[in-house]
Design an enzyme around this catalytic site. Structure first.
Site, mmCIF file in Angstrom:
data_model
loop_
_atom_site.group_PDB
_atom_site.id
_atom_site.type_symbol
_atom_site.label_atom_id
_atom_site.label_comp_id
_atom_site.label_asym_id
_atom_site.label_seq_id
_atom_site.Cartn_x
_atom_site.Cartn_y
_atom_site.Cartn_z
ATOM 1 N N ASN A 9 -0.384 -1.705 -6.325
ATOM 2 C CA ASN A 9 -1.676 -1.519 -5.664
ATOM 3 C C ASN A 9 -2.716 -1.426 -6.776
ATOM 4 O O ASN A 9 -2.834 -0.402 -7.425
ATOM 5 C CB ASN A 9 -1.637 -0.227 -4.822
ATOM 6 C CG ASN A 9 -2.989 0.134 -4.228
ATOM 7 O OD1 ASN A 9 -3.925 -0.664 -4.256
ATOM 8 N ND2 ASN A 9 -3.087 1.344 -3.680
ATOM 9 N N TRP A 10 -3.415 -2.518 -6.986
ATOM 10 C CA TRP A 10 -4.358 -2.562 -8.102
ATOM 11 C C TRP A 10 -5.596 -1.707 -7.852
ATOM 12 O O TRP A 10 -6.347 -1.413 -8.778
ATOM 13 C CB TRP A 10 -4.791 -4.011 -8.379
ATOM 14 C CG TRP A 10 -3.719 -4.883 -8.958
ATOM 15 C CD1 TRP A 10 -2.413 -4.530 -9.198
ATOM 16 C CD2 TRP A 10 -3.857 -6.248 -9.380
ATOM 17 N NE1 TRP A 10 -1.732 -5.599 -9.743
ATOM 18 C CE2 TRP A 10 -2.598 -6.662 -9.866
ATOM 19 C CE3 TRP A 10 -4.907 -7.162 -9.386
ATOM 20 C CZ2 TRP A 10 -2.376 -7.955 -10.354
ATOM 21 C CZ3 TRP A 10 -4.678 -8.450 -9.872
ATOM 22 C CH2 TRP A 10 -3.431 -8.835 -10.351
ATOM 23 N N LYS A 11 -5.845 -1.352 -6.599
ATOM 24 C CA LYS A 11 -7.054 -0.589 -6.230
ATOM 25 C C LYS A 11 -8.304 -1.332 -6.709
ATOM 26 O O LYS A 11 -8.292 -2.563 -6.759
ATOM 27 C CB LYS A 11 -6.965 0.844 -6.778
ATOM 28 C CG LYS A 11 -5.647 1.533 -6.363
ATOM 29 C CD LYS A 11 -5.642 3.009 -6.579
ATOM 30 C CE LYS A 11 -4.306 3.579 -6.109
ATOM 31 N NZ LYS A 11 -4.242 5.031 -6.241
ATOM 32 N N HIS A 96 -3.983 3.668 3.400
ATOM 33 C CA HIS A 96 -3.886 4.370 2.117
ATOM 34 C C HIS A 96 -4.725 5.651 2.187
ATOM 35 O O HIS A 96 -5.792 5.669 2.797
ATOM 36 C CB HIS A 96 -4.372 3.469 0.975
ATOM 37 C CG HIS A 96 -4.034 4.033 -0.361
ATOM 38 N ND1 HIS A 96 -4.782 5.032 -0.936
ATOM 39 C CD2 HIS A 96 -3.006 3.792 -1.206
ATOM 40 C CE1 HIS A 96 -4.224 5.366 -2.089
ATOM 41 N NE2 HIS A 96 -3.146 4.629 -2.281
ATOM 42 N N GLU A 98 -6.647 6.984 0.183
ATOM 43 C CA GLU A 98 -8.032 6.843 -0.297
ATOM 44 C C GLU A 98 -8.915 6.249 0.793
ATOM 45 O O GLU A 98 -10.089 6.617 0.934
ATOM 46 C CB GLU A 98 -8.051 5.984 -1.579
ATOM 47 C CG GLU A 98 -7.472 6.764 -2.766
ATOM 48 C CD GLU A 98 -6.789 5.923 -3.812
ATOM 49 O OE1 GLU A 98 -7.007 4.702 -3.861
ATOM 50 O OE2 GLU A 98 -6.005 6.496 -4.605
ATOM 51 N N GLU A 168 3.405 8.498 0.522
ATOM 52 C CA GLU A 168 2.644 8.831 -0.681
ATOM 53 C C GLU A 168 2.039 10.226 -0.532
ATOM 54 O O GLU A 168 0.982 10.375 0.083
ATOM 55 C CB GLU A 168 1.518 7.816 -0.888
ATOM 56 C CG GLU A 168 2.002 6.398 -1.058
ATOM 57 C CD GLU A 168 0.984 5.540 -1.800
ATOM 58 O OE1 GLU A 168 1.312 5.046 -2.872
ATOM 59 O OE2 GLU A 168 -0.150 5.401 -1.310
ATOM 60 N N GLY A 174 -2.076 9.388 -8.570
ATOM 61 C CA GLY A 174 -2.979 9.341 -9.715
ATOM 62 C C GLY A 174 -3.103 10.661 -10.461
ATOM 63 O O GLY A 174 -3.987 10.833 -11.286
ATOM 64 N N SER A 214 2.234 8.485 -8.701
ATOM 65 C CA SER A 214 2.602 8.673 -10.108
ATOM 66 C C SER A 214 4.017 8.199 -10.428
ATOM 67 O O SER A 214 4.734 8.824 -11.198
ATOM 68 C CB SER A 214 2.411 10.137 -10.516
ATOM 69 O OG SER A 214 1.048 10.508 -10.396
ATOM 70 N N GLY A 235 0.428 2.473 -8.213
ATOM 71 C CA GLY A 235 -0.988 2.316 -8.542
ATOM 72 C C GLY A 235 -1.167 2.058 -10.022
ATOM 73 O O GLY A 235 -1.001 0.935 -10.506
ATOM 74 N N GLY A 236 -1.491 3.119 -10.774
ATOM 75 C CA GLY A 236 -1.802 3.007 -12.196
ATOM 76 C C GLY A 236 -0.825 2.161 -12.994
ATOM 77 O O GLY A 236 -1.237 1.309 -13.803
HETATM 78 P P1 PGA Z 1 -0.489 6.011 -8.519
HETATM 79 O O1 PGA Z 1 -1.049 5.461 -7.113
HETATM 80 O O2 PGA Z 1 0.787 5.256 -8.787
HETATM 81 O O3 PGA Z 1 -1.565 5.673 -9.507
HETATM 82 O O4 PGA Z 1 -0.270 7.466 -8.357
HETATM 83 C C1 PGA Z 1 -0.185 5.153 -6.071
HETATM 84 C C2 PGA Z 1 -0.976 4.674 -4.884
HETATM 85 O O5 PGA Z 1 -2.052 5.220 -4.625
HETATM 86 O O6 PGA Z 1 -0.545 3.750 -4.171
#
Ligand code: PGA
Length: 252
Positions: A9-11, A96, A98, A168, A174, A214, A235-236
């Site tokens: 997930n590049w966000k 998600h 967010e 999640e 994050g 994470s 994500g990251g």
């Molecule tokens: P993260 O994000 O791996 O940076 O914690 C995961 C996500 O939000 O899908």
């Protein structure tokens, strides 16, 4: 049987040029050392049409990070599920945390998004998970159950079987705070029991449930080793080909 999947997930990261570079790099790395799981990259909308022709479809699936809850029309700035599908993308992340927190996506809105994604042949990667306070109050199961009920319980077993779930815990996204393998397994088993109660054991057993929050090369293996954890939503660590590959390699 259910599939193991590692999805990135590049966000809101990477310009178009940077995204194309990353997709190319990943494609090359995975062409020489074939993954033992399904691999998906979910990119910003504007990257989709450029990234889908770059990657080998047999190795890397492409997805959006969101889509509209309306079919088409006067919704300035929105991108429909049909538009996402027309780029060659096959997946879409929905729900998600967010999007739920910052863009006020309710279970009802998400229900519409899921409906439209399925109607357009996209595979939703539907995210669920509790915030820190809810975990501290030991309410994580009830929260996650309500998220599944609120957006997915209208689906038939056939419709639901096209969905991938991603657990999640919001406190792990994050933050560097990963759920322990035990916490992940416990929740994933609970989620599967909710699915079994609604759609039957076979559907539950065939649903891929990813862990996200994470996840990195150093902890992916012990998370994915759990019987009910079928991969990750990353994500990251999906923003660098080497890190993402390190996680994919957890399925050796
Ligand atoms: P993260 O994000 O791996 O940076 O914690 C995961 C996500 O939000 O899908």
């Amino acid at each position: 049987m259910r599939k193991n999947i590692v999805a990135g997930n590049w966000k809101m990261n990477k310009t178009l040029q940077e995204g194309i570079e990353l997709a190319k790099e990943l494609n090359t790395v995975l062409a020489t050392d074939k993954p033992k799981c399904d691999v998906v990259i979910c990119t910003p909308f504007i990257h989709l049409a450029s990234v889908t022709p770059i990657v080998d479809k047999a190795i890397i699936g492409v997805g959006a990070e969101n889509c509209a809850d309306k079919e088409s029309g006067a919704y300035t700035g929105e991108v429909s599920a049909a538009m996402v599908a027309s780029t060659g993308a096959q997946y879409v992340i929905l729900g998600h945390s967010e999007r739920r927190a910052y863009y006020h996506e309710t279970p009802e809105i998400l229900k519409e998004k899921v409906r439209l994604a399925l109607a357009n042949g996209l595979t939703p990667i539907f995210c669920i998970g509790e915030v820190k306070e809810e975990r501290l109050e030991n309410r994580q199961n009830e929260v996650v159950r309500a998220q599944i009920e609120g957006s997915l319980f209208d689906l038939t077993a056939e419709e639901f079987s096209k969905i991938v779930l991603a657990y999640e815990p919001v406190w792990a996204i994050g933050t560097g705070l990963t759920a322990t393998p035990e916490q992940a397994q416990e929740m994933h088993a609970f989620i599967r029991s909710v699915l079994a109660g609604k759609w039957g054991k076979e559907v539950a057993d065939n649903t891929s449930i990813l862990y996200g929050g994470s996840c990195k090369p150093s902890n992916a293996k012990e998370l994915f080793a759990n019987p009910d954890v079928d991969g990750g939503l990353i994500g990251g660590a999906s923003l660098k080909a080497a890190d993402f590959k390190g996680i994919i390699d957890a399925f050796a």
